[in-house]
Design a protein around this motif. Structure first.
Motif, PDB file in Angstrom:
ATOM      1  N   TRP A   1       2.758  50.861  39.216  1.00 27.99           N
ATOM      2  CA  TRP A   1       3.244  51.245  40.730  1.00 27.99           C
ATOM      3  C   TRP A   1       4.202  52.584  40.306  1.00 27.99           C
ATOM      4  CZ3 TRP A   1      -0.185  49.489  43.249  1.00 27.99           C
ATOM      5  CH2 TRP A   1      -0.662  48.166  43.072  1.00 27.99           C
ATOM      6  N   ILE A   2       4.706  52.897  39.533  1.00 29.62           N
ATOM      7  CA  ILE A   2       5.637  53.925  39.101  1.00 29.62           C
ATOM      8  C   ILE A   2       4.726  55.233  38.891  1.00 29.62           C
ATOM      9  CG2 ILE A   2       7.199  55.011  37.327  1.00 29.62           C
ATOM     10  CD1 ILE A   2       8.453  52.170  36.712  1.00 29.62           C
TER      11      ILE A   2
ATOM     12  N   MET B   1       8.493  47.367  44.930  1.00 33.26           N
ATOM     13  CA  MET B   1       9.671  46.833  45.476  1.00 33.26           C
ATOM     14  C   MET B   1       9.334  45.206  45.638  1.00 33.26           C
ATOM     15  SD  MET B   1      11.154  49.479  48.311  1.00 33.26           S
ATOM     16  CE  MET B   1      12.005  48.225  49.350  1.00 33.26           C
ATOM     17  N   ASN B   2       8.095  44.922  46.159  1.00 34.04           N
ATOM     18  CA  ASN B   2       7.729  43.636  46.092  1.00 34.04           C
ATOM     19  C   ASN B   2       7.425  42.866  44.867  1.00 34.04           C
ATOM     20  OD1 ASN B   2       6.634  41.549  48.120  1.00 34.04           O
ATOM     21  ND2 ASN B   2       4.490  42.251  47.499  1.00 34.04           N
TER      22      ASN B   2
ATOM     23  N   PHE C   1       2.882  53.333  49.426  1.00 36.69           N
ATOM     24  CA  PHE C   1       2.134  52.137  48.871  1.00 36.69           C
ATOM     25  C   PHE C   1       2.753  51.659  47.717  1.00 36.69           C
ATOM     26  CE2 PHE C   1      -1.276  50.072  46.858  1.00 36.69           C
ATOM     27  CZ  PHE C   1      -1.475  48.979  47.925  1.00 36.69           C
ATOM     28  N   SER C   2       2.580  52.588  46.799  1.00 41.25           N
ATOM     29  CA  SER C   2       3.236  52.240  45.293  1.00 41.25           C
ATOM     30  C   SER C   2       4.629  51.667  45.280  1.00 41.25           C
ATOM     31  CB  SER C   2       3.171  53.372  44.390  1.00 41.25           C
ATOM     32  OG  SER C   2       1.956  54.101  44.297  1.00 41.25           O
ATOM     33  N   LEU C   3       5.625  52.505  46.195  1.00 37.77           N
ATOM     34  CA  LEU C   3       6.984  52.188  46.297  1.00 37.77           C
ATOM     35  C   LEU C   3       7.144  50.586  46.790  1.00 37.77           C
ATOM     36  CD1 LEU C   3       9.960  53.107  46.065  1.00 37.77           C
ATOM     37  CD2 LEU C   3       9.843  53.605  48.360  1.00 37.77           C
TER      38      LEU C   3
ATOM     39  N   TYR D   1      14.460  34.522  47.756  1.00 40.09           N
ATOM     40  CA  TYR D   1      13.456  35.321  48.669  1.00 40.09           C
ATOM     41  C   TYR D   1      12.397  34.629  49.716  1.00 40.09           C
ATOM     42  CZ  TYR D   1       9.924  38.842  49.862  1.00 40.09           C
ATOM     43  OH  TYR D   1       8.835  39.370  50.562  1.00 40.09           O
ATOM     44  N   ASN D   2      11.919  33.693  48.753  1.00 48.24           N
ATOM     45  CA  ASN D   2      11.096  32.959  49.664  1.00 48.24           C
ATOM     46  C   ASN D   2      11.683  31.955  50.533  1.00 48.24           C
ATOM     47  OD1 ASN D   2       8.407  33.358  48.485  1.00 48.24           O
ATOM     48  ND2 ASN D   2       8.859  32.148  46.525  1.00 48.24           N
TER      49      ASN D   2
END
Lengths: 67, 141
Positions: free
Chosen positions: B10-11, B59-60, B53-55, B72-73
């Motif tokens: 993702w980075i 984060m996700n 999208f990658s960011l 979080y859940n």
């Protein structure tokens, strides 16, 4: 709708955080419930009732104004 | 191991997105001749999409892993939070419809017919979808 949630929780000596974790909700939801700002869903009401082993109508007091 | 390779991916996506986004701008600045408008738009669009999208994926993956996962859940499934999200979404939708209608009207006044018409069509489609989905869920629930 009035409720005895705060009293019951304090009787059991558990924190809002603990109760939130037991009921699978956020702490903010417990705060809102205790302050009477939020009325729970029927599922959450049953969960609360089962946890405290008290009938729902003894925890939540329905008022005509709630309609 | 898998989590760390996902983060790296993702980075890398973010960096690639940024490079694609900046490429047409750098080419213009360095005097290497400006690329055609269509190429500029394609580069900007792909770069921007890839970066966002990658960011979001990064984060996700950060949120869903480690200590914060359970909290979080719980926050995500919390019934009060779900109602808040519905309410906020509904109000935002109404505000955006009004805002876009005002913009369409301003465009019409400025004689920008095509953008005004496209915006009006989008608004009609949005409202129609809202009505259709409301009717659909009304019958299903």
């Amino acid at each position: 709708m009035l409720n005895k949630l705060e009293t019951l929780r304090k009787q059991r000596d558990i924190t809002q955080e603990d109760l939130a974790e037991i009921l699978d909700v956020s702490r903010q939801t417990i705060i809102s419930l205790e302050k009477g700002r939020y009325n729970p869903s029927i599922t959450l009401a049953f969960k609360i009732s089962r946890y405290f082993k008290i009938p729902i109508e003894e925890i939540f007091m329905y008022e005509e104004e709630d309609l | 191991m898998k989590k760390s390779s996902n983060c790296s991916l993702w980075i890398l996506g973010m960096i690639l997105g940024l490079v694609l986004f900046l490429t047409p701008l750098i080419m213009i600045q360095s005097g290497q001749g400006s690329p055609s408008k269509i190429i500029q738009i394609i580069f900007l669009f792909i770069g921007c999409s890839l970066f966002v999208f990658s960011l979001l994926m990064l984060m996700n993956s950060q949120i869903k892993s480690g200590k914060g996962a359970k909290k979080y859940n719980a926050e995500l499934k919390d019934e009060r939070n779900i109602i808040i999200r519905y309410k906020a979404g509904y109000i935002t939708n109404i505000v955006m419809i009004i805002f876009l209608a005002v913009i369409a009207f301003i465009l019409l006044l400025l004689n920008y017919l095509m953008p005004a018409i496209l915006l009006a069509i989008a608004l009609i489609l949005q409202s129609a979808t809202l009505l259709f989905l409301s009717y659909y869920f009304n019958k299903r629930m």
